[in-house]
Design a protein around this motif. Structure first.
Motif, PDB file in Angstrom:
ATOM      1  N   LYS A   1       0.749  -1.063  -0.119  1.00 51.46           N
ATOM      2  CA  LYS A   1       0.004   0.020  -0.094  1.00 51.46           C
ATOM      3  C   LYS A   1       0.900   1.207   0.084  1.00 51.46           C
ATOM      4  O   LYS A   1       0.296   2.238  -0.010  1.00 51.46           O
ATOM      5  N   ALA A   2       2.058   1.048  -0.068  1.00 52.25           N
ATOM      6  CA  ALA A   2       3.153   2.248  -0.095  1.00 52.25           C
ATOM      7  C   ALA A   2       4.555   2.022  -0.579  1.00 52.25           C
ATOM      8  O   ALA A   2       4.885   0.789  -0.185  1.00 52.25           O
ATOM      9  N   VAL A   3       4.733   2.761  -1.492  1.00 54.65           N
ATOM     10  CA  VAL A   3       6.128   2.603  -2.080  1.00 54.65           C
ATOM     11  C   VAL A   3       6.705   3.900  -1.962  1.00 54.65           C
ATOM     12  O   VAL A   3       6.382   4.991  -2.244  1.00 54.65           O
ATOM     13  N   ARG A   4       8.408   3.828  -2.105  1.00 55.65           N
ATOM     14  CA  ARG A   4       9.196   4.878  -2.272  1.00 55.65           C
ATOM     15  C   ARG A   4       9.753   4.690  -3.668  1.00 55.65           C
ATOM     16  O   ARG A   4      10.371   3.476  -3.670  1.00 55.65           O
ATOM     17  N   VAL A   5       9.733   5.853  -4.367  1.00 53.57           N
ATOM     18  CA  VAL A   5      10.430   5.771  -5.675  1.00 53.57           C
ATOM     19  C   VAL A   5      10.970   7.090  -6.123  1.00 53.57           C
ATOM     20  O   VAL A   5      10.194   7.945  -5.954  1.00 53.57           O
ATOM     21  N   ALA A   6      11.877   7.052  -6.634  1.00 53.01           N
ATOM     22  CA  ALA A   6      12.526   8.290  -7.154  1.00 53.01           C
ATOM     23  C   ALA A   6      12.421   8.464  -8.727  1.00 53.01           C
ATOM     24  O   ALA A   6      12.285   7.219  -9.362  1.00 53.01           O
ATOM     25  N   GLY A   7      12.243   9.501  -9.445  1.00 49.96           N
ATOM     26  CA  GLY A   7      11.904   9.575 -10.906  1.00 49.96           C
ATOM     27  C   GLY A   7      11.522  11.124 -11.200  1.00 49.96           C
ATOM     28  O   GLY A   7      11.187  12.064 -10.523  1.00 49.96           O
ATOM     29  N   SER A   8      11.462  11.110 -12.467  1.00 46.31           N
ATOM     30  CA  SER A   8      11.013  12.459 -12.794  1.00 46.31           C
ATOM     31  C   SER A   8       9.596  12.688 -12.746  1.00 46.31           C
ATOM     32  O   SER A   8       8.926  11.821 -12.145  1.00 46.31           O
ATOM     33  N   PRO A   9       9.249  14.014 -12.456  1.00 48.96           N
ATOM     34  CA  PRO A   9       7.862  14.513 -12.237  1.00 48.96           C
ATOM     35  C   PRO A   9       6.787  13.619 -12.943  1.00 48.96           C
ATOM     36  O   PRO A   9       5.919  13.242 -12.252  1.00 48.96           O
ATOM     37  N   ASP A  10       6.896  13.485 -14.054  1.00 46.68           N
ATOM     38  CA  ASP A  10       6.246  12.819 -15.284  1.00 46.68           C
ATOM     39  C   ASP A  10       5.957  11.252 -14.693  1.00 46.68           C
ATOM     40  O   ASP A  10       4.695  10.851 -14.643  1.00 46.68           O
ATOM     41  N   VAL A  11       6.940  10.678 -14.528  1.00 49.59           N
ATOM     42  CA  VAL A  11       6.887   9.211 -14.081  1.00 49.59           C
ATOM     43  C   VAL A  11       6.315   9.305 -12.684  1.00 49.59           C
ATOM     44  O   VAL A  11       5.407   8.380 -12.506  1.00 49.59           O
TER      45      VAL A  11
END
Length: 142
Positions: free
Chosen positions: A87-97
């Motif tokens: 129910k929760a994930v941390r992820v980095a990426g571009s604003p679009d992604v």
């Protein structure tokens, strides 16, 4: 849950650590947010982290538990975690992604975790369970 309404996350690296943290939270009647180590989505895997949650829910069914899997910059791993039921994930990426992942997470009844408060990282306490329990209780009391 609103950021700030629960103690900040505890970062766990093993089932033993997760069990100690869950026991501390249950004993205190506090909600618990457990977060994986950075990038654990690709190192320990989505399945391992989801199984950890299953074990904790079985042992502490009344515990208000949130699991957050850190997927680093791997959007595919984050999507796999959402599909697996996390129910929760941390992820980095571009604003679009991130916007696309947030919309997908919402469709799964999940969210992207953006809590930037300091966490209690149990990496240094692998050897001494008593110290881990005390550290967790002290962290969750505030």
């Amino acid at each position: 849950m609103i950021a700030g309404s629960a103690p900040p996350a505890i970062i766990v690296h093993s089932l033993a650590q997760a069990l100690v943290a869950a026991e501390a939270a249950a004993a205190l009647g506090k909600p618990l947010t457990l977060r994986s180590a950075a990038g654990a989505g690709s190192t320990v895997g989505v399945g391992w982290f989801a199984s950890l949650g299953t074990i904790l829910f079985e042992r502490h069914p009344a515990l208000d538990l949130t699991l957050v899997l850190d997927c680093a910059d791997e959007a595919g791993t984050a999507l796999g975690a959402l599909r697996r039921g996390l129910k929760a994930v941390r992820v980095a990426g571009s604003p679009d992604v991130l916007a696309k992942l947030a919309a997908l997470a919402d469709g799964y009844g999940a969210r992207l975790d953006r809590d930037e408060r300091p966490c209690l990282d149990l990496i240094g306490g692998l050897a001494e369970q008593v110290d881990l329990a005390a550290r967790c209780r002290d962290w969750l009391k505030d």
